[in-house]
Design an enzyme around this catalytic site. Structure first.
Site, PDB file in Angstrom:
ATOM      1  N   GLY A  51       0.827  -1.178   0.077  1.00 54.63           N
ATOM      2  CA  GLY A  51      -0.093   0.102  -0.031  1.00 54.63           C
ATOM      3  C   GLY A  51       0.750   1.082  -0.058  1.00 54.63           C
ATOM      4  O   GLY A  51       0.325   2.269  -0.765  1.00 54.63           O
ATOM      5  N   ASP A 110      -6.330   2.774   9.662  1.00 51.94           N
ATOM      6  CA  ASP A 110      -7.912   2.300   9.730  1.00 51.94           C
ATOM      7  C   ASP A 110      -8.039   1.693  10.926  1.00 51.94           C
ATOM      8  O   ASP A 110      -8.500   2.702  12.020  1.00 51.94           O
ATOM      9  CB  ASP A 110      -7.961   1.311   8.424  1.00 51.94           C
ATOM     10  CG  ASP A 110      -9.238   0.999   8.226  1.00 51.94           C
ATOM     11  OD1 ASP A 110     -10.221   1.798   8.371  1.00 51.94           O
ATOM     12  OD2 ASP A 110      -9.799  -0.242   8.086  1.00 51.94           O
ATOM     13  N   LYS A 138      -8.322   7.138   8.723  1.00 54.46           N
ATOM     14  CA  LYS A 138      -9.761   7.065   8.912  1.00 54.46           C
ATOM     15  C   LYS A 138     -10.153   6.725  10.146  1.00 54.46           C
ATOM     16  O   LYS A 138     -10.260   5.800  10.664  1.00 54.46           O
ATOM     17  CB  LYS A 138     -10.105   5.883   7.922  1.00 54.46           C
ATOM     18  CG  LYS A 138     -11.388   5.801   7.001  1.00 54.46           C
ATOM     19  CD  LYS A 138     -11.788   4.473   6.437  1.00 54.46           C
ATOM     20  CE  LYS A 138     -11.210   4.195   5.187  1.00 54.46           C
ATOM     21  NZ  LYS A 138     -11.650   2.677   5.172  1.00 54.46           N
ATOM     22  N   ARG A 172      -4.415   0.097  -7.515  1.00 53.63           N
ATOM     23  CA  ARG A 172      -3.344   0.864  -6.770  1.00 53.63           C
ATOM     24  C   ARG A 172      -2.745   1.790  -7.810  1.00 53.63           C
ATOM     25  O   ARG A 172      -2.239   2.897  -7.355  1.00 53.63           O
ATOM     26  CB  ARG A 172      -2.193  -0.245  -6.477  1.00 53.63           C
ATOM     27  CG  ARG A 172      -2.796  -1.126  -5.563  1.00 53.63           C
ATOM     28  CD  ARG A 172      -1.424  -2.033  -4.959  1.00 53.63           C
ATOM     29  NE  ARG A 172      -1.647  -3.110  -4.221  1.00 53.63           N
ATOM     30  CZ  ARG A 172      -1.981  -3.366  -2.858  1.00 53.63           C
ATOM     31  NH1 ARG A 172      -1.865  -2.218  -2.241  1.00 53.63           N
ATOM     32  NH2 ARG A 172      -2.329  -4.374  -2.550  1.00 53.63           N
TER      33      ARG A 172
HETATM   34  P1  IMP Z   1      -5.410  -1.182   9.658  1.00 55.76           P
HETATM   35  O1  IMP Z   1      -4.600  -2.605  10.462  1.00 55.76           O
HETATM   36  O2  IMP Z   1      -6.970  -1.806   9.724  1.00 55.76           O
HETATM   37  O3  IMP Z   1      -5.124   0.126  10.190  1.00 55.76           O
HETATM   38  O4  IMP Z   1      -5.468  -1.185   7.952  1.00 55.76           O
HETATM   39  C1  IMP Z   1      -4.390  -0.679   7.653  1.00 55.76           C
HETATM   40  C2  IMP Z   1      -4.339  -1.598   6.215  1.00 55.76           C
HETATM   41  O5  IMP Z   1      -5.645  -1.800   5.646  1.00 55.76           O
HETATM   42  C3  IMP Z   1      -3.819  -0.330   5.353  1.00 55.76           C
HETATM   43  O6  IMP Z   1      -2.401  -0.615   5.261  1.00 55.76           O
HETATM   44  C4  IMP Z   1      -4.411  -0.805   3.968  1.00 55.76           C
HETATM   45  O7  IMP Z   1      -3.700  -1.659   3.112  1.00 55.76           O
HETATM   46  C5  IMP Z   1      -5.751  -1.467   4.282  1.00 55.76           C
HETATM   47  N1  IMP Z   1      -7.081  -0.536   4.261  1.00 55.76           N
HETATM   48  C6  IMP Z   1      -7.501  -0.002   5.350  1.00 55.76           C
HETATM   49  N2  IMP Z   1      -8.403   0.842   4.955  1.00 55.76           N
HETATM   50  C7  IMP Z   1      -8.574   0.764   3.523  1.00 55.76           C
HETATM   51  C8  IMP Z   1      -9.225   1.477   2.310  1.00 55.76           C
HETATM   52  O8  IMP Z   1     -10.208   2.271   2.557  1.00 55.76           O
HETATM   53  N3  IMP Z   1      -8.873   1.190   1.173  1.00 55.76           N
HETATM   54  C9  IMP Z   1      -7.922   0.323   0.957  1.00 55.76           C
HETATM   55  N4  IMP Z   1      -7.009  -0.249   1.679  1.00 55.76           N
HETATM   56  C10 IMP Z   1      -7.238  -0.049   3.094  1.00 55.76           C
HETATM   57 MG    MG Z   2      -1.574  -1.720   3.172  1.00 59.22          MG
END
Ligand code: IMP
Ligand code: MG
Length: 189
Positions: A51, A110, A138, A172
């Site tokens: 990402g 996220d 987010k 991407r």
């Molecule tokens: P977390 O562990 O939930 O904070 O998620 C982080 C990872 O989830 C990021 O590095 C993204 O790869 C993926 N992710 C979270 N939200 C989104 C989104 O809205 N679009 C695409 N990938 C997301």
């Molecule tokens: Mg990611």
């Protein structure tokens, strides 16, 4: 609030949240903040791939330290926009981080699970300092309390793609960040 309608070349997008020039301006400002914090210091950047690839490529060109770069691979989404699969972090770091100042880069904060886990991993390796930088935040989705040190944009609670972010590994390569048309989120209600 939905942003401007997507230009024709981004026909899979319902709307654009952040345009390419807005990304460029914000990355430039973020780099200035980061350069201030690390002025005169040794810096090791760890990008969370896939990402953070595009973000890292643009940001790094504006950082002024003779930095070192390494990557960790993390994934939690499995062709779904919501239910996080098991978090997988592949630690195949080549660089020694003990005694170094580390800046971790990710595309989006996220639930916070990924960055919290990667930060802990680097701290356990006894880095001198560990900071985090994300292009998007987010906040509404946080499960693990986590604040990044450097944030590009706060985004609403919508699944976004582009500029490194994927849906089922696609999109991407879009130069902007946007929300897909509902019909492309396969099987979503
Ligand atoms: P977390 O562990 O939930 O904070 O998620 C982080 C990872 O989830 C990021 O590095 C993204 O790869 C993926 N992710 C979270 N939200 C989104 C989104 O809205 N679009 C695409 N990938 C997301
Ligand atoms: Mg990611």
């Amino acid at each position: 609030m939905p942003g401007p309608k997507a230009p024709a070349e981004f026909k899979h997008l319902d709307h654009v949240l952040v345009s390419p020039p807005a990304i460029k301006r914000r990355v430039h400002a973020l780099a200035a903040d980061i350069n201030r914090v690390y002025r005169g210091k040794d810096l090791t950047v760890i990008a969370i791939i896939n990402g953070a690839l595009l973000f890292a490529a643009d940001l790094l060109r504006e950082l002024r330290s003779p930095l070192r770069l390494d990557c960790v691979r993390a994934s939690s989404y499995h062709a779904d926009t919501n239910a996080a699969g098991a978090l997988e972090i592949i630690d195949n770091l080549k660089l020694e981080v003990a005694g170094h100042h580390v800046l971790i880069l990710d595309d989006i904060l996220d639930t916070g699970r990924t960055l919290a886990a990667v930060k802990k991993l680097i701290q356990r390796k006894r880095a001198s300092s560990v900071r985090t930088c994300v292009l998007l935040d987010k906040k509404a989705r946080r499960v693990v309390p986590f604040d990044a040190d450097f944030v590009g944009f706060e985004v609403p609670n919508e699944f976004v793609v582009g500029y490194g972010l994927d849906y089922a590994e696609r999109y991407r390569n879009l130069p902007c960040i946007g929300v897909l048309k509902r019909k492309y989120y396969a099987g979503k209600s």
